[in-house]
Scaffold this motif. Structure first.
Motif, PDB file in Angstrom:
ATOM      1  N   GLU A  21       0.839  -1.207   0.000  1.00 24.66           N
ATOM      2  CA  GLU A  21       0.000   0.000   0.000  1.00 24.66           C
ATOM      3  C   GLU A  21       0.868   1.248   0.000  1.00 24.66           C
ATOM      4  O   GLU A  21       0.605   2.196  -0.727  1.00 24.66           O
ATOM      5  CB  GLU A  21      -0.926   0.011   1.211  1.00 24.66           C
ATOM      6  N   TRP A  22       1.919   1.226   0.808  1.00 32.00           N
ATOM      7  CA  TRP A  22       2.810   2.380   0.866  1.00 32.00           C
ATOM      8  C   TRP A  22       3.446   2.610  -0.503  1.00 32.00           C
ATOM      9  O   TRP A  22       3.509   3.738  -0.978  1.00 32.00           O
ATOM     10  CB  TRP A  22       3.888   2.174   1.944  1.00 32.00           C
ATOM     11  N   GLU A  23       3.895   1.541  -1.129  1.00 30.75           N
ATOM     12  CA  GLU A  23       4.518   1.661  -2.453  1.00 30.75           C
ATOM     13  C   GLU A  23       3.524   2.181  -3.485  1.00 30.75           C
ATOM     14  O   GLU A  23       3.885   2.997  -4.341  1.00 30.75           O
ATOM     15  CB  GLU A  23       5.101   0.313  -2.907  1.00 30.75           C
ATOM     16  N   ASP A  24       2.285   1.716  -3.422  1.00 30.89           N
ATOM     17  CA  ASP A  24       1.252   2.206  -4.344  1.00 30.89           C
ATOM     18  C   ASP A  24       1.056   3.715  -4.191  1.00 30.89           C
ATOM     19  O   ASP A  24       0.982   4.444  -5.183  1.00 30.89           O
ATOM     20  CB  ASP A  24      -0.084   1.499  -4.106  1.00 30.89           C
ATOM     21  N   MET A  25       0.968   4.162  -2.950  1.00 33.48           N
ATOM     22  CA  MET A  25       0.774   5.595  -2.705  1.00 33.48           C
ATOM     23  C   MET A  25       2.025   6.385  -3.114  1.00 33.48           C
ATOM     24  O   MET A  25       1.916   7.480  -3.665  1.00 33.48           O
ATOM     25  CB  MET A  25       0.423   5.850  -1.240  1.00 33.48           C
TER      26      MET A  25
END
Length: 123
Positions: A21-25
């Motif tokens: 999720e962090w990488e997506d954001m």
């Protein structure tokens, strides 16, 4: 879709942050920067604006010795793309630099005009 939203809000309120999720954001932030020239996403641009604000809050807590999910590697990644930890101060500094540049150009044009004006008077 609904599960993604629930996971997102759970991560915000319970300080849980999945790596993907962090990488997506982070990828969305890079796309925002490519389009807008900076990483200063307005908070009203949900969910990216909220995520950016959360990174700033976590960084501030981290600086004060509080354990947060924002790792040193994530800090480095954000800084590598020009992420600003103190948005208002950085925006002010950017505008001040622009003002200085503007006045440098205006003064240069004024000097050129005065030189041109004097050379016409000599004729």
């Amino acid at each position: 879709f609904v599960v993604d939203k629930v996971d997102y809000w759970i991560s915000i309120y319970f300080d849980i942050d999945k790596g993907t999720e962090w990488e997506d954001m982070f990828n969305k932030l890079m796309a925002y920067k490519e389009n807008h020239g900076d990483c200063n996403v307005p908070q009203k641009w949900k969910p990216l604006g909220s995520w950016v604000n959360r990174q700033r809050k976590q960084y501030k807590k981290k600086q004060n010795g509080v354990k947060v999910s924002l790792s040193d590697q994530r800090v480095e990644k954000l800084e590598a793309i020009g992420f600003s930890w103190g948005k208002k101060k950085d925006v002010w500094n950017d505008r001040f630099k622009e003002l200085k540049q503007f006045w440098t150009e205006v003064c240069s044009l004024k000097q050129d005009f005065q030189t041109l004006f004097v050379s016409f008077q000599v004729l």
